[in-house]
Design an enzyme around this catalytic site. Structure first.
Site, PDB file in Angstrom:
ATOM      1  N   ASP A 241       6.745 -32.436  10.625  1.00 40.84           N
ATOM      2  CA  ASP A 241       5.292 -32.458  10.484  1.00 40.84           C
ATOM      3  C   ASP A 241       4.694 -33.645  11.228  1.00 40.84           C
ATOM      4  OD1 ASP A 241       4.857 -34.757   8.709  1.00 40.84           O
ATOM      5  OD2 ASP A 241       5.800 -33.556   7.151  1.00 40.84           O
ATOM      6  N   VAL A 242       3.374 -33.640  11.359  1.00 41.81           N
ATOM      7  CA  VAL A 242       2.689 -34.588  12.235  1.00 41.81           C
ATOM      8  C   VAL A 242       2.947 -36.041  11.830  1.00 41.81           C
ATOM      9  CG1 VAL A 242       0.544 -34.516  10.909  1.00 41.81           C
ATOM     10  CG2 VAL A 242       0.460 -35.075  13.356  1.00 41.81           C
TER      11      VAL A 242
END
Length: 316
Positions: free
Chosen positions: A108-109
């Protein structure tokens, strides 16, 4: 020699075989202008289109399986394009001709660390399938009080919104005050699973780094935003783990000085790119893409440091 159409498309990174079988059944795939049906076989030299878009394919014998270790920084999304205009993990990768990089899962980011890319879509799909049970290791910094009962629950299993989840191992690796570092492993790659497991115990994850995938460790000599191509030995380790035949060729230089030269070039490219972004420029270069991650943060402690307060409450 011919192969099933879905196998050729899977190797090109268009999805899993099951997903592609569904797409073929829906009439979304054509070969040389004719709508395909399940059971069609191809050589890989035909003009194949999915949803009207041409797919670059090659016969299996012509494909050399390549794998990259990428040091993902925080702030990059694990998609090819982002509608919000954020930098993606594909921006910095080396350009290919007649092939494309396929990511092995996602981070994820806000997660950094090891992310694998390969030119073999079949290898990527098999590595992501849970039946092969390849373990992933993460260094995670959590904020809050941790006790032995909490760790036991995380080892035994916690019910999440998409089913039971657990850590296979949890190892304390130091910390100060309310911040504690742990190394955890699991064999699944569900969305944000590491964060959700800790959050189920009302713990806040302040930093998350993937440091290992199977036996492949995050290269210490690669900067954030940099990549390193795996030698044949590591590629074949991954292929063997998912029951694929070993490769016989590699694009990686076997000469050690050449490998050191490549690492040096990647470091310089990342520094040049970061410098251009800070000064308002745009351009790209090998090993660096259209954007950069956040400022470098201190690395997690490599040697455990005893926290008397935690030691009283846990037996790790």
């Amino acid at each position: 020699m011919t192969e099933k159409l879905q196998k050729v498309l899977a190797r090109a990174g268009k999805g899993s075989r099951r997903e592609l079988e569904t797409m073929i059944s829906q009439g979304r795939v054509s070969v040389d202008g004719k709508i395909s049906v399940l059971g069609d076989r191809v050589t890989g030299r035909e003009q194949i289109r999915v949803d009207g878009h041409q797919v670059e394919t090659q016969p299996e014998a012509d494909v050399i399986c390549r794998v990259l270790s990428y040091h993902k920084p925080e702030g990059e999304v694990s998609t090819r394009k982002d509608p919000e205009g954020r930098p993606t993990v594909f921006d910095r990768l080396p350009k290919l001709k007649g092939a494309r990089w396929v990511s092995v899962g996602r981070l994820d980011v806000n997660t950094s660390g090891l992310l694998l890319f390969t030119t073999d879509g079949e290898l990527a799909n098999r590595l992501m399938h849970p039946r092969h049970e390849i373990d992933r290791e993460y260094a995670v910094r959590v904020f809050g009080e941790v006790d032995e009962a909490m760790l036991q629950r995380l080892r035994k299993g916690v019910m999440l919104e998409d089913g039971m989840g657990k850590f296979d191992t949890i190892k304390y690796s130091g910390g100060e005050g309310m911040n504690h570092w742990f190394h955890v492993t699991l064999k699944e790659g569900r969305n944000r699973e590491v964060r959700r497991l800790w959050e189920s115990q009302e713990m806040q994850v302040s930093r998350l780094i993937r440091v290992r995938y199977g036996k492949i460790e995050l290269p210490r000599n690669i900067p954030r935003g940099g990549w390193s191509e795996m030698p044949l030995e590591q590629v074949n380790y991954l292929r063997t783990e998912v029951d694929l035949a070993p490769e016989k060729e590699s694009k990686v230089e076997v000469d050690a000085p050449q490998r050191y030269k490549q690492v040096s070039q990647i470091r310089k490219a990342v520094r040049r790119h970061n410098s251009r972004v800070k000064s308002g420029g745009t351009g790209t270069s090998a090993g660096a893409g259209a954007s950069t991650g956040p400022k470098k943060k201190p690395a997690p402690p490599t040697r455990p440091r005893t926290n008397p307060k935690l030691k009283k409450k846990t037996r790790l």
